[in-house]
Design an enzyme around this catalytic site. Structure first.
Site, PDB file in Angstrom:
ATOM      1  N   ASP A  86       0.788  -1.242   0.000  1.00  0.00           N
ATOM      2  CA  ASP A  86       0.000   0.000   0.000  1.00  0.00           C
ATOM      3  C   ASP A  86       0.821   1.294   0.000  1.00  0.00           C
ATOM      4  OD1 ASP A  86      -1.848  -2.014   0.259  1.00  0.00           O
ATOM      5  OD2 ASP A  86      -2.838  -1.221   2.030  1.00  0.00           O
ATOM      6  N   LYS A 101      -7.148  -4.838  -3.083  1.00  0.00           N
ATOM      7  CA  LYS A 101      -7.958  -5.399  -1.992  1.00  0.00           C
ATOM      8  C   LYS A 101      -8.931  -4.364  -1.454  1.00  0.00           C
ATOM      9  CE  LYS A 101      -4.433  -4.099   1.309  1.00  0.00           C
ATOM     10  NZ  LYS A 101      -5.095  -2.920   1.895  1.00  0.00           N
ATOM     11  N   CYS A 129      -1.931  -2.555   7.495  1.00  0.00           N
ATOM     12  CA  CYS A 129      -1.876  -3.489   6.371  1.00  0.00           C
ATOM     13  C   CYS A 129      -0.578  -4.288   6.312  1.00  0.00           C
ATOM     14  CB  CYS A 129      -2.180  -2.750   5.077  1.00  0.00           C
ATOM     15  SG  CYS A 129      -3.914  -2.209   5.050  1.00  0.00           S
TER      16      CYS A 129
HETATM   17  C1  VGL Z   1      -4.553   1.015   5.689  1.00  0.00           C
HETATM   18  C2  VGL Z   1      -5.895   2.212   7.101  1.00  0.00           C
HETATM   19  C3  VGL Z   1      -6.966   2.057   6.261  1.00  0.00           C
HETATM   20  C4  VGL Z   1      -3.189   0.480   5.354  1.00  0.00           C
HETATM   21  C5  VGL Z   1      -5.618   0.844   4.828  1.00  0.00           C
HETATM   22  O1  VGL Z   1      -2.898   0.265   4.160  1.00  0.00           O
HETATM   23  O2  VGL Z   1      -2.384   0.267   6.286  1.00  0.00           O
HETATM   24  N1  VGL Z   1      -4.699   1.693   6.821  1.00  0.00           N
HETATM   25  N2  VGL Z   1      -6.816   1.376   5.117  1.00  0.00           N
END
Ligand code: VGL
Ligand code: ZN
Length: 187
Positions: free
Chosen positions: A9, A91, A130
């Site tokens: 991410d 995802k 994540c």
């Molecule tokens: C994430 C918060 C909300 C991440 C994803 O990628 O760590 N954190 N959505």
């Protein structure tokens, strides 16, 4: 057997200035580039939400809108794009379900096994969400997991969340190392 780098991410909205910017988040890019050069395969995950996603505050979720499909905040950091990942795995695309792990609701386990991968190097954003969830799922799926601590940054909603996440990965059988240690092949 093969080693894959999983880049979690590293997207506009998780970088400084983004909707859910992780402090110092752009610092992960340089070590991830060095790890990519040493890995057999590179996988990049993307958090990719519809505008009405259940994790957003408007629906009672914990987060501001982030990584909305088709917006700049959803795009990978250009330096990650430049690594030409062998696979980009998306995802959390369903409006009513959140997914922190790159393995949750995806075919990533089968894709990696099909390429002979038995070990994952993991880095990216954010350590306490994540990265944590992806590393724990990878361990549960039977992969050896090395988290590159300096190639991750934490949200730290509560101070220490990132460190506690790394401790959980260790407790589950993963290793936490520096990029330099991983590249030197020790430990
Ligand atoms: C994430 C918060 C909300 C991440 C994803 O990628 O760590 N954190 N959505
Ligand atoms: Zn999200």
């Amino acid at each position: 057997m093969a080693t894959a780098l999983l880049i979690v991410d590293v997207q506009g909205d998780f970088l400084p200035g983004g909707a859910l910017g992780v402090p110092d988040g752009d610092a992960v890019v340089e070590p991830l580039g060095r790890l990519a050069a040493a890995a057999d395969l590179v996988v990049a995950s993307r958090d990719l939400h519809p505008v009405d996603h259940v994790s957003f505050a408007a629906r009672g979720g914990p987060w501001p809108p982030h990584c909305v499909t088709g917006t700049p905040g959803a795009e990978l950091h250009p330096a990650v794009e430049a690594l030409r990942p062998d696979r980009v795995v998306d995802k959390a695309q369903s409006p009513d379900v959140d997914a922190y792990s790159a393995f949750d609701g995806t075919d990533l386990t089968a894709w990696l096994r099909g390429r002979g991968v038995d070990r994952l190097l993991v880095g990216g954003l954010a350590t306490d969400y994540c990265v944590r969830a992806s590393a724990l799922d990878a361990l549960a799926a039977g992969f050896a997991v090395d988290v590159a601590a300096d190639a991750c940054r934490a949200v730290d909603v509560l101070p220490g969340d990132g460190d506690r996440a790394l401790e959980e990965v260790r407790d589950a059988g993963g290793r936490v190392r520096s990029t330099a240690e991983l590249l030197a092949g020790d430990g």
